[in-house]
Design a protein around this motif. Structure first.
Motif, short mmCIF file in Angstrom:
data_model
loop_
_atom_site.label_atom_id
_atom_site.label_comp_id
_atom_site.label_asym_id
_atom_site.label_seq_id
_atom_site.Cartn_x
_atom_site.Cartn_y
_atom_site.Cartn_z
N ASP A 192 2.23 1.72 -3.47
CA ASP A 192 1.17 2.19 -4.36
C ASP A 192 0.88 3.67 -4.12
OD1 ASP A 192 -0.93 1.83 -6.34
OD2 ASP A 192 -2.34 1.96 -4.66
N LEU A 193 0.82 4.05 -2.85
CA LEU A 193 0.55 5.45 -2.49
C LEU A 193 1.65 6.37 -3.01
CD1 LEU A 193 -1.24 7.45 -0.95
CD2 LEU A 193 0.09 6.92 1.09
N SER A 194 2.91 5.96 -2.84
CA SER A 194 4.01 6.82 -3.30
C SER A 194 4.01 6.95 -4.82
CB SER A 194 5.36 6.31 -2.80
OG SER A 194 5.65 5.05 -3.35
N ILE A 226 -4.20 10.70 5.97
CA ILE A 226 -3.66 9.48 6.58
C ILE A 226 -3.72 9.58 8.11
CG2 ILE A 226 -1.55 8.13 6.95
CD1 ILE A 226 -0.79 8.84 4.03
N LEU A 236 -2.43 14.95 1.89
CA LEU A 236 -2.33 13.50 1.98
C LEU A 236 -2.00 13.06 3.41
CD1 LEU A 236 -2.21 10.70 0.62
CD2 LEU A 236 0.19 11.19 0.08
N ARG A 280 1.35 6.73 -6.78
CA ARG A 280 0.21 7.58 -7.13
C ARG A 280 0.52 9.05 -6.87
NH1 ARG A 280 -5.50 4.98 -6.70
NH2 ARG A 280 -5.02 2.80 -7.07
N PHE A 281 1.22 9.32 -5.76
CA PHE A 281 1.60 10.69 -5.45
C PHE A 281 2.52 11.25 -6.52
CE2 PHE A 281 4.13 14.01 -3.42
CZ PHE A 281 3.13 14.83 -2.95
N LEU A 320 0.83 -1.21 0.00
CA LEU A 320 0.00 0.00 0.00
C LEU A 320 0.87 1.26 0.00
CD1 LEU A 320 -2.86 -0.96 2.48
CD2 LEU A 320 -3.09 -0.50 0.03
#
Length: 128
Positions: free
Chosen positions: A17-19, A98, A94, A21-22, A14
């Motif tokens: 994936d988050l990094s 979180i 972001l 997407r950022f 996750l």
């Protein structure tokens, strides 16, 4: 000792994936493009080096003070700072999301110097 289980692997996936997407956000791509242009401007980099090397003498050398003023008014530096501030704002949003998922009591420092409301940023508490 850290025990690696499915949850840790899932959290790691996750985070990856988050990094990614950022990094795909338009604001991050805009900053990256401006940073590359800034870094590859040899004339601007030369002036910045001269200013940095002579920073200690700025009070006694009018040509260094003049160079500093010139650089402060440079559009490339201004545009880079705006893009940097926009990207930091997206990152702050972001982090607030979180932190809010974890606990409403987590305080997030939004140090955004160009954000309206002051140059020191603000602290955001996820609970309101």
């Amino acid at each position: 000792m850290l025990i690696i289980d499915e949850n840790i692997i899932a959290l790691d996936d996750l985070a990856d994936d988050l990094s990614h997407r950022f990094l795909d956000l338009a604001v991050v791509k805009a900053y990256t493009a401006k940073k590359i242009a800034f870094d590859s401007d040899d004339a601007l980099q030369g002036k910045l080096r001269t200013l940095t090397e002579n920073q200690a003498y700025i009070a006694h050398r009018p040509e260094i003070r003049s160079l500093q003023k010139e650089l402060m008014m440079t559009d490339e530096i201004f545009q880079l700072k705006l893009a940097e501030n926009d990207m930091q704002g997206a990152l702050s949003e972001l982090v607030i999301k979180i932190a809010g998922v974890i606990s409403a009591d987590i305080s997030v420092d939004e140090h955004l110097p160009l954000k309206k409301g002051g140059h020191h940023g603000k602290k955001h508490t996820c609970g309101g």
